[in-house]
Design a protein around this motif. Structure first.
Motif, PDB file in Angstrom:
ATOM      1  N   ASP A   1      -7.078  -5.067   8.541  1.00  0.00           N
ATOM      2  CA  ASP A   1      -8.405  -5.593   8.188  1.00  0.00           C
ATOM      3  C   ASP A   1      -8.310  -6.568   7.017  1.00  0.00           C
ATOM      4  O   ASP A   1      -8.926  -7.633   7.034  1.00  0.00           O
ATOM      5  N   THR A   2      -7.545  -6.202   6.009  1.00  0.00           N
ATOM      6  CA  THR A   2      -7.372  -7.070   4.836  1.00  0.00           C
ATOM      7  C   THR A   2      -6.695  -8.381   5.232  1.00  0.00           C
ATOM      8  O   THR A   2      -7.104  -9.460   4.787  1.00  0.00           O
TER       9      THR A   2
ATOM     10  N   ALA B   1       0.826  -1.210   0.000  1.00  0.00           N
ATOM     11  CA  ALA B   1       0.000   0.000   0.000  1.00  0.00           C
ATOM     12  C   ALA B   1       0.862   1.263   0.000  1.00  0.00           C
ATOM     13  O   ALA B   1       0.557   2.231  -0.709  1.00  0.00           O
TER      14      ALA B   1
ATOM     15  N   THR C   1      -2.194   9.362   6.528  1.00  0.00           N
ATOM     16  CA  THR C   1      -2.400   8.383   5.456  1.00  0.00           C
ATOM     17  C   THR C   1      -1.819   7.036   5.853  1.00  0.00           C
ATOM     18  O   THR C   1      -2.461   5.990   5.683  1.00  0.00           O
TER      19      THR C   1
ATOM     20  N   THR D   1      -4.318   0.390   9.392  1.00  0.00           N
ATOM     21  CA  THR D   1      -5.615  -0.167   9.776  1.00  0.00           C
ATOM     22  C   THR D   1      -6.215  -0.989   8.640  1.00  0.00           C
ATOM     23  O   THR D   1      -6.728  -2.092   8.845  1.00  0.00           O
ATOM     24  N   SER D   2      -6.126  -0.463   7.429  1.00  0.00           N
ATOM     25  CA  SER D   2      -6.654  -1.174   6.263  1.00  0.00           C
ATOM     26  C   SER D   2      -5.903  -2.486   6.031  1.00  0.00           C
ATOM     27  O   SER D   2      -6.512  -3.521   5.732  1.00  0.00           O
ATOM     28  N   ALA D   3      -4.569  -2.452   6.165  1.00  0.00           N
ATOM     29  CA  ALA D   3      -3.765  -3.667   5.980  1.00  0.00           C
ATOM     30  C   ALA D   3      -4.128  -4.716   7.025  1.00  0.00           C
ATOM     31  O   ALA D   3      -4.196  -5.911   6.715  1.00  0.00           O
TER      32      ALA D   3
ATOM     33  N   HIS E   1      -9.133 -10.753   6.872  1.00  0.00           N
ATOM     34  CA  HIS E   1     -10.033 -11.376   5.895  1.00  0.00           C
ATOM     35  C   HIS E   1      -9.296 -12.436   5.063  1.00  0.00           C
ATOM     36  O   HIS E   1      -9.829 -13.519   4.822  1.00  0.00           O
TER      37      HIS E   1
ATOM     38  N   ARG F   1      -3.979   5.224   8.368  1.00  0.00           N
ATOM     39  CA  ARG F   1      -5.138   4.601   7.712  1.00  0.00           C
ATOM     40  C   ARG F   1      -4.713   3.341   6.951  1.00  0.00           C
ATOM     41  O   ARG F   1      -5.429   2.329   6.958  1.00  0.00           O
ATOM     42  N   LEU F   2      -3.540   3.384   6.300  1.00  0.00           N
ATOM     43  CA  LEU F   2      -3.056   2.213   5.564  1.00  0.00           C
ATOM     44  C   LEU F   2      -2.769   1.045   6.500  1.00  0.00           C
ATOM     45  O   LEU F   2      -3.006  -0.122   6.145  1.00  0.00           O
TER      46      LEU F   2
END
Length: 129
Positions: free
Chosen positions: A101-102, A62, A91, A97-99, A105, A94-95
């Motif tokens: 979550d991904t 990311a 930024t 947190t997104s990483a 999953h 946020r990356l």
């Protein structure tokens, strides 16, 4: 033989051979109990490490795709330190947190289990808690 969620295996049973003079008890021998504790811990800790590898890989990708100057500089257990210009800090947070979550999953599929992940933006590594 036990495996992490993504398939890494534990050391062979021979490392915990139960053939010595360890006296049995009502709960089995001390070696057998130690092996049981080790294998349960291996699955939990190893699966957490699998998840973390996915977090780090996702974060690295990311950062690269976003064209940021941020750099992963430290990782240990449950801490990730990213060095970046102040203008990129929000930024990058946020990356991260997104990483996370991904990674959850990818590793475990749809699950109601929460994977709490906090971030701190600081000017000095010593202030990161």
């Amino acid at each position: 033989m036990v495996r992490t969620w993504l398939g890494r295996t534990c050391p062979p049973v021979a490392a915990f051979d139960d053939t010595d003079t360890d006296a049995p008890t009502a709960f089995g021998s001390a070696r057998a109990r130690a092996r049981g504790r080790f294998t349960r811990n291996f699955v939990v800790q190893g699966s957490a490490a699998d998840w973390t590898l996915l977090v780090l890989a996702g974060l690295r990708q990311a950062i690269h795709q976003a064209g940021l100057r941020a750099e992963l500089v430290f990782f240990q257990h449950d801490e990730v330190i990213v060095h970046c210009p102040e203008s990129e800090a929000d930024t990058v947070a946020r990356l991260i947190t997104s990483a996370a979550d991904t990674a959850a999953h990818l590793a475990f599929g749809p699950t109601p289990v929460q994977f709490p992940f906090t971030t701190a933006i600081v000017e000095c590594y010593a202030d990161a808690k």
